[in-house]
Scaffold this motif. Structure first.
Motif, PDB file in Angstrom:
ATOM      1  N   LEU A 137       0.794  -1.228   0.000  1.00 21.47           N
ATOM      2  CA  LEU A 137       0.000   0.000   0.000  1.00 21.47           C
ATOM      3  C   LEU A 137       0.829   1.283   0.000  1.00 21.47           C
ATOM      4  CD1 LEU A 137      -2.848  -0.935   2.508  1.00 21.47           C
ATOM      5  CD2 LEU A 137      -2.895  -1.012   0.015  1.00 21.47           C
ATOM      6  N   LYS A 138       1.949   1.290   0.703  1.00 17.95           N
ATOM      7  CA  LYS A 138       2.730   2.524   0.881  1.00 17.95           C
ATOM      8  C   LYS A 138       4.166   2.401   0.391  1.00 17.95           C
ATOM      9  CE  LYS A 138      -0.789   4.345   3.114  1.00 17.95           C
ATOM     10  NZ  LYS A 138      -1.662   5.350   2.453  1.00 17.95           N
ATOM     11  N   CYS A 139       4.885   1.421   0.910  1.00 21.06           N
ATOM     12  CA  CYS A 139       6.310   1.275   0.592  1.00 21.06           C
ATOM     13  C   CYS A 139       6.480   0.436  -0.673  1.00 21.06           C
ATOM     14  CB  CYS A 139       7.054   0.657   1.779  1.00 21.06           C
ATOM     15  SG  CYS A 139       8.837   0.866   1.708  1.00 21.06           S
ATOM     16  N   LYS A 140       5.865   0.912  -1.753  1.00 21.52           N
ATOM     17  CA  LYS A 140       5.892   0.205  -3.030  1.00 21.52           C
ATOM     18  C   LYS A 140       7.263   0.375  -3.684  1.00 21.52           C
ATOM     19  CE  LYS A 140       1.011   1.345  -3.851  1.00 21.52           C
ATOM     20  NZ  LYS A 140       0.049   1.894  -4.834  1.00 21.52           N
ATOM     21  N   LYS A 141       7.434  -0.263  -4.855  1.00 28.09           N
ATOM     22  CA  LYS A 141       8.675  -0.043  -5.602  1.00 28.09           C
ATOM     23  C   LYS A 141       8.865   1.447  -5.851  1.00 28.09           C
ATOM     24  CE  LYS A 141       9.038  -4.534  -7.891  1.00 28.09           C
ATOM     25  NZ  LYS A 141       9.089  -5.268  -9.192  1.00 28.09           N
ATOM     26  N   LYS A 142       7.776   2.124  -6.206  1.00 29.53           N
ATOM     27  CA  LYS A 142       7.759   3.582  -6.258  1.00 29.53           C
ATOM     28  C   LYS A 142       6.978   4.046  -5.041  1.00 29.53           C
ATOM     29  CE  LYS A 142       6.682   7.512  -9.223  1.00 29.53           C
ATOM     30  NZ  LYS A 142       6.080   7.963 -10.512  1.00 29.53           N
ATOM     31  N   PRO A 143       7.666   4.348  -3.930  1.00 30.05           N
ATOM     32  CA  PRO A 143       6.991   4.537  -2.638  1.00 30.05           C
ATOM     33  C   PRO A 143       6.150   5.808  -2.541  1.00 30.05           C
ATOM     34  CG  PRO A 143       9.310   5.117  -2.471  1.00 30.05           C
ATOM     35  CD  PRO A 143       9.120   4.507  -3.837  1.00 30.05           C
ATOM     36  N   LEU A 144       5.110   5.716  -1.722  1.00 26.49           N
ATOM     37  CA  LEU A 144       4.254   6.861  -1.410  1.00 26.49           C
ATOM     38  C   LEU A 144       4.723   7.455  -0.080  1.00 26.49           C
ATOM     39  CD1 LEU A 144       0.817   5.250  -2.339  1.00 26.49           C
ATOM     40  CD2 LEU A 144       2.310   6.625  -3.799  1.00 26.49           C
ATOM     41  N   CYS A 145       5.881   8.087  -0.108  1.00 26.51           N
ATOM     42  CA  CYS A 145       6.541   8.514   1.130  1.00 26.51           C
ATOM     43  C   CYS A 145       5.715   9.513   1.934  1.00 26.51           C
ATOM     44  CB  CYS A 145       7.921   9.104   0.815  1.00 26.51           C
ATOM     45  SG  CYS A 145       9.090   7.889   0.160  1.00 26.51           S
ATOM     46  N   GLU A 146       5.012  10.405   1.247  1.00 24.62           N
ATOM     47  CA  GLU A 146       4.259  11.435   1.967  1.00 24.62           C
ATOM     48  C   GLU A 146       3.095  10.844   2.759  1.00 24.62           C
ATOM     49  OE1 GLU A 146       5.438  14.391   2.192  1.00 24.62           O
ATOM     50  OE2 GLU A 146       7.038  13.904   0.786  1.00 24.62           O
ATOM     51  N   GLU A 147       2.658   9.640   2.383  1.00 28.48           N
ATOM     52  CA  GLU A 147       1.542   9.000   3.079  1.00 28.48           C
ATOM     53  C   GLU A 147       2.012   7.975   4.106  1.00 28.48           C
ATOM     54  OE1 GLU A 147      -1.105   7.269   0.257  1.00 28.48           O
ATOM     55  OE2 GLU A 147      -1.014   8.970  -1.115  1.00 28.48           O
TER      56      GLU A 147
END
Length: 219
Positions: free
Chosen positions: A196-206
């Motif tokens: 959900l968050k720490c994807k290969k392209k991470p959603l760092c702000e979330e």
């Protein structure tokens, strides 16, 4: 830098209890652990539903069923020819050993070594069987574990071995009976967080780790 137990607590507080592994019987857990190699869980669910419709979710039925029938049932997971053989190998091992209940009396490392001798059972699969089907205190490592600990600065090299990565967790959260539930939850929480968050392209702000994440600080 956060430590291992702080990572677990943070994830648990954010996502809540995951109650893995989704299965009705310990043998179904084992089948799922084998089928989930190199595929996603949705495909595994479809294959397991096929096996249930054919009444094949027992080691006895798995050994006796025609290989073509088994292959057709598990086709949704991919590599179905190899995985059909892996299921038969594992089922034959279970029957030879007297079933899952007999295996629970064995020491964890002894049993792990035996599982790893079965063609088609690797480290992650063996440890999933040990933890989720047999309630043995061993932490399951996967690529999500490596990704998260690398980004949080607990490891420096993505080429770290399975055992060394496992040791990092088990040195802080000891492999004892009292920590079995924590191991199950921690593994599940890492998977859900990385999906959900720490994807290969991470959603760092979330991300709940945004203030301590090396990946964000170096981006």
């Amino acid at each position: 830098m956060v430590n291992i137990f702080e990572i677990y607590q943070t994830l648990f507080n954010f996502y809540g209890e995951q109650s893995w592994w989704p299965a009705q019987t310990p043998f179904e857990v084992c089948v799922g652990a084998i089928l989930t190699q190199n595929t996603n869980w949705k495909n595994v669910e479809r294959a397991i539903e096929n096996l249930k419709l054919l009444n094949l979710l027992s080691p006895e039925k798995m050994v006796s069923v025609n290989i073509k029938t088994l292959q057709a049932a598990i086709k949704p997971v991919g590599f179905y020819r190899k995985k059909a053989l892996y299921l038969k190998n594992f089922s034959e091992f279970l029957l030879r050993k007297g079933g899952l209940s007999r295996l629970q009396s064995l020491e964890t490392q002894e049993l792990r070594n035996e599982l790893l001798e079965i063609k088609g059972i690797g480290k992650e699969t063996s440890d999933s069987i040990l933890l989720y089907a047999l309630n043995k205190p061993i932490f399951v490592v996967d690529n999500y574990t490596k990704r998260l600990l690398l980004r949080l600065g607990l490891i420096k090299n993505s080429k770290i071995s399975y055992e060394n990565l496992q040791d990092i967790v088990e040195k802080e959260i000891k492999p004892i009976k009292e920590n079995i539930k924590i191991y199950k939850e921690f593994h599940a929480l890492i998977v859900i967080h990385c999906k959900l968050k720490c994807k290969k392209k991470p959603l760092c702000e979330e991300c709940t780790f945004s203030q301590v994440c090396y990946n964000k600080q170096n981006s």
